[in-house]
Design an enzyme around this catalytic site. Structure first.
Site, PDB file in Angstrom:
ATOM      1  N   HIS A 225       0.811  -1.227   0.000  1.00  0.00           N
ATOM      2  CA  HIS A 225       0.000   0.000   0.000  1.00  0.00           C
ATOM      3  C   HIS A 225       0.841   1.273   0.000  1.00  0.00           C
ATOM      4  O   HIS A 225       0.310   2.374  -0.052  1.00  0.00           O
ATOM      5  CB  HIS A 225      -0.917   0.018   1.221  1.00  0.00           C
ATOM      6  CG  HIS A 225      -0.174   0.251   2.506  1.00  0.00           C
ATOM      7  ND1 HIS A 225       0.480  -0.769   3.157  1.00  0.00           N
ATOM      8  CD2 HIS A 225       0.044   1.353   3.227  1.00  0.00           C
ATOM      9  CE1 HIS A 225       1.070  -0.288   4.227  1.00  0.00           C
ATOM     10  NE2 HIS A 225       0.832   1.003   4.303  1.00  0.00           N
TER      11      HIS A 225
HETATM   12  C1  UD1 Z   1      -1.428   5.463   6.442  1.00  0.00           C
HETATM   13  C2  UD1 Z   1      -0.034   5.825   6.970  1.00  0.00           C
HETATM   14  C3  UD1 Z   1       0.929   4.676   6.703  1.00  0.00           C
HETATM   15  C4  UD1 Z   1       0.401   3.361   7.212  1.00  0.00           C
HETATM   16  C5  UD1 Z   1      -0.984   3.123   6.629  1.00  0.00           C
HETATM   17  C6  UD1 Z   1      -1.580   1.831   7.137  1.00  0.00           C
HETATM   18  C7  UD1 Z   1       0.481   8.231   6.839  1.00  0.00           C
HETATM   19  C8  UD1 Z   1       1.303   9.244   6.144  1.00  0.00           C
HETATM   20  N1  UD1 Z   1       0.497   6.990   6.312  1.00  0.00           N
HETATM   21  O1  UD1 Z   1      -1.307   5.375   5.024  1.00  0.00           O
HETATM   22  O2  UD1 Z   1       2.148   4.941   7.360  1.00  0.00           O
HETATM   23  O3  UD1 Z   1       1.268   2.319   6.828  1.00  0.00           O
HETATM   24  O4  UD1 Z   1      -1.817   4.226   7.001  1.00  0.00           O
HETATM   25  O5  UD1 Z   1      -2.784   1.538   6.536  1.00  0.00           O
HETATM   26  O6  UD1 Z   1      -0.151   8.539   7.819  1.00  0.00           O
HETATM   27  N2  UD1 Z   1      -8.873   5.253   2.743  1.00  0.00           N
HETATM   28  C9  UD1 Z   1     -10.104   4.664   2.752  1.00  0.00           C
HETATM   29  N3  UD1 Z   1     -10.618   4.300   3.952  1.00  0.00           N
HETATM   30  C10 UD1 Z   1      -9.967   4.495   5.112  1.00  0.00           C
HETATM   31  C11 UD1 Z   1      -8.715   5.120   5.082  1.00  0.00           C
HETATM   32  C12 UD1 Z   1      -8.183   5.478   3.898  1.00  0.00           C
HETATM   33  O7  UD1 Z   1     -10.738   4.461   1.715  1.00  0.00           O
HETATM   34  O8  UD1 Z   1     -10.496   4.114   6.177  1.00  0.00           O
HETATM   35  C13 UD1 Z   1      -8.287   5.618   1.443  1.00  0.00           C
HETATM   36  C14 UD1 Z   1      -8.570   7.042   1.056  1.00  0.00           C
HETATM   37  O9  UD1 Z   1      -8.751   7.088  -0.322  1.00  0.00           O
HETATM   38  C15 UD1 Z   1      -7.272   7.746   1.400  1.00  0.00           C
HETATM   39  C16 UD1 Z   1      -6.234   6.652   1.168  1.00  0.00           C
HETATM   40  O10 UD1 Z   1      -6.891   5.447   1.510  1.00  0.00           O
HETATM   41  O11 UD1 Z   1      -7.052   8.882   0.642  1.00  0.00           O
HETATM   42  C17 UD1 Z   1      -5.003   6.807   1.989  1.00  0.00           C
HETATM   43  O12 UD1 Z   1      -5.307   6.927   3.383  1.00  0.00           O
HETATM   44  P1  UD1 Z   1      -4.309   7.728   4.354  1.00  0.00           P
HETATM   45  O13 UD1 Z   1      -4.709   7.617   5.765  1.00  0.00           O
HETATM   46  O14 UD1 Z   1      -4.098   9.089   3.824  1.00  0.00           O
HETATM   47  O15 UD1 Z   1      -2.918   6.986   4.150  1.00  0.00           O
HETATM   48  P2  UD1 Z   1      -2.583   5.420   4.082  1.00  0.00           P
HETATM   49  O16 UD1 Z   1      -2.102   5.110   2.718  1.00  0.00           O
HETATM   50  O17 UD1 Z   1      -3.679   4.591   4.648  1.00  0.00           O
END
Ligand code: UD1
Length: 383
Positions: A225
């Site tokens: 991811h």
């Molecule tokens: C975040 C952490 C990363 C960790 C990961 C675990 C940061 C910078 N990164 O990355 O270190 O390894 O979590 O999962 O904080 N989304 C959903 N549903 C959710 C959450 C996210 O659909 O419940 C989607 C959204 O489109 C969002 C994308 O995932 O824009 C990324 O989510 P985000 O929390 O920004 O970063 P992660 O890639 O999950």
């Protein structure tokens, strides 16, 4: 506008009066939940501490958040900030604005942040400006790669923290090299491993292996991811090509993060994946099901941070699809091999494992299930 859930009313649970130290435990994203759980639990039983659980809402899908509260037996958060997704600045800013409000109302004696996600850094910044002491759990880890958002989060959080709890010796050394005072640094072990050891037995009741029609040791488990792997078309495609070679030899199970699913659609990798008959995409799993799948896998392919540690403790070979690791002890002592993103290397190392030439490892010092206890004792004495 930030995407995400509606913000529920903030609810602050009434705690017993005799507990006079107010400790705010902050979580935001999936890898935070298993780190805070053992600390929060011990504090709930403590005579002196009144733990308050704050969820920023960085992760909000049930499969990324709620199921972990259930599996880990964590109470509902006392406060939910509901910040949701957004750019880094939007997400960090939203946590800061919401949390500042809460901190000014509650005036805690300490804020505890864990790991390296945006919520971790944002919370440390707010607490610091309000002169509230900060404890950072999992301090000092460094990949020395500032293109990783987590590296920035780690550096900023560590620069602001008053108590820095490290999981491995490299963490202490990195902090000393950055000029952090030695008396602020405590080598306590690994809270993520506390959670792992205390849930292994329960995880054995999971029926995920039969649900997925798998056999013990007859599959590889994949997680992927990281933006550097999935947000770049060529990199993601190269990794997919490697996986296409591997799935000809062994089934690959891929519980897929929402970010990666979105990028598969965007890059139109669907038709290639459809042809990979032993490559199974499934929804993200809860803690117990994932633990069970990991424990019974032939090997794990991953770009996660915590999984490198969990596989080391379980003695399961792990191939880390990244250029570097901030957790060198998992390579020096554990079962982890950093393979990078070169498809040939990923395939070669996988074949080695399949021909029973996998790396044997040992459990790193102090990863014994008692890290949270040590942290709480140190804080009780200091506060
Ligand atoms: C975040 C952490 C990363 C960790 C990961 C675990 C940061 C910078 N990164 O990355 O270190 O390894 O979590 O999962 O904080 N989304 C959903 N549903 C959710 C959450 C996210 O659909 O419940 C989607 C959204 O489109 C969002 C994308 O995932 O824009 C990324 O989510 P985000 O929390 O920004 O970063 P992660 O890639 O999950």
């Amino acid at each position: 506008m930030l995407a995400g859930p509606k913000q529920p009313d903030n609810v602050i649970m009434k705690k017993k009066q005799r507990k006079n130290l107010k400790i705010l435990n902050v979580v935001g994203a999936r890898p935070n939940f298993m780190k805070i759980a053992p600390i929060h639990r011990i504090m709930e039983a403590s005579e002196t501490m009144k733990p308050i659980l704050v969820h920023t809402g960085q992760h909000y899908d049930d499969s990324m958040s709620k199921i972990f509260f259930e599996d880990l037996n964590l109470p509902e958060p006392d406060i939910y900030l509901g910040v949701g997704s957004g750019t880094h600045a939007q997400q960090t800013g939203a946590v800061m604005v919401e949390l500042e409000n809460i901190l000014m109302q509650i005036k805690p004696d300490l804020v505890i942040v864990v790991g390296d996600v945006n919520s971790t850094m944002a919370s440390a910044q707010v607490a610091s400006k309000l002169c509230i002491p900060i404890a950072h759990v999992e301090a000092g880890l460094r990949s020395f790669d500032r293109t990783m958002p987590e590296e920035i989060n780690r550096m900023v959080t560590d620069a602001l923290a008053d108590f820095l709890f490290v999981t491995e010796e490299s963490g202490r050394q990195n902090l000393l090299n950055e000029g952090i005072a030695p008396e602020k640094i405590y080598f306590v072990g690994n809270v993520m491993i506390d959670s792992l050891l205390s849930h292994l037995k329960k995880a054995q009741n999971s029926d995920i292996i039969s649900q997925l029609n798998l056999d013990h040791q007859q599959y590889a488990l994949l997680t992927l991811h990281r933006p550097s792997n999935v947000d770049d078309r060529d990199t993601f495609h190269a990794i997919l090509n490697a996986l296409e070679q591997i799935e000809k030899k062994i089934s690959i199970i891929f519980p897929i993060h929402p970010r990666s699913r979105k990028m598969i659609d965007q890059f139109q990798f669907g038709s290639q994946i459809e042809k990979m008959k032993n490559f199974k995409l499934i929804d993200p799993l809860g803690y117990l099901d994932f633990l069970h799948l990991m424990e019974n896998a032939k090997f794990v392919l991953s770009d996660s941070g915590g999984i490198q540690e969990e596989t080391t403790v379980l003695g399961i070979p792990c191939l880390t699809i990244r250029k570097n690791t901030e957790r060198p002890v998992t390579v020096e002592m554990g079962t982890n091999v950093v393979v990078g993103m070169d498809p040939d290397k990923i395939v070669d190392e996988s074949l080695k494992i399949l021909s029973e030439q996998s790396k044997q490892g040992k459990i790193p010092p102090m990863w014994d299930g008692n890290a949270a206890q040590r942290i709480v004792e140190i804080l009780e004495r200091a506060l």
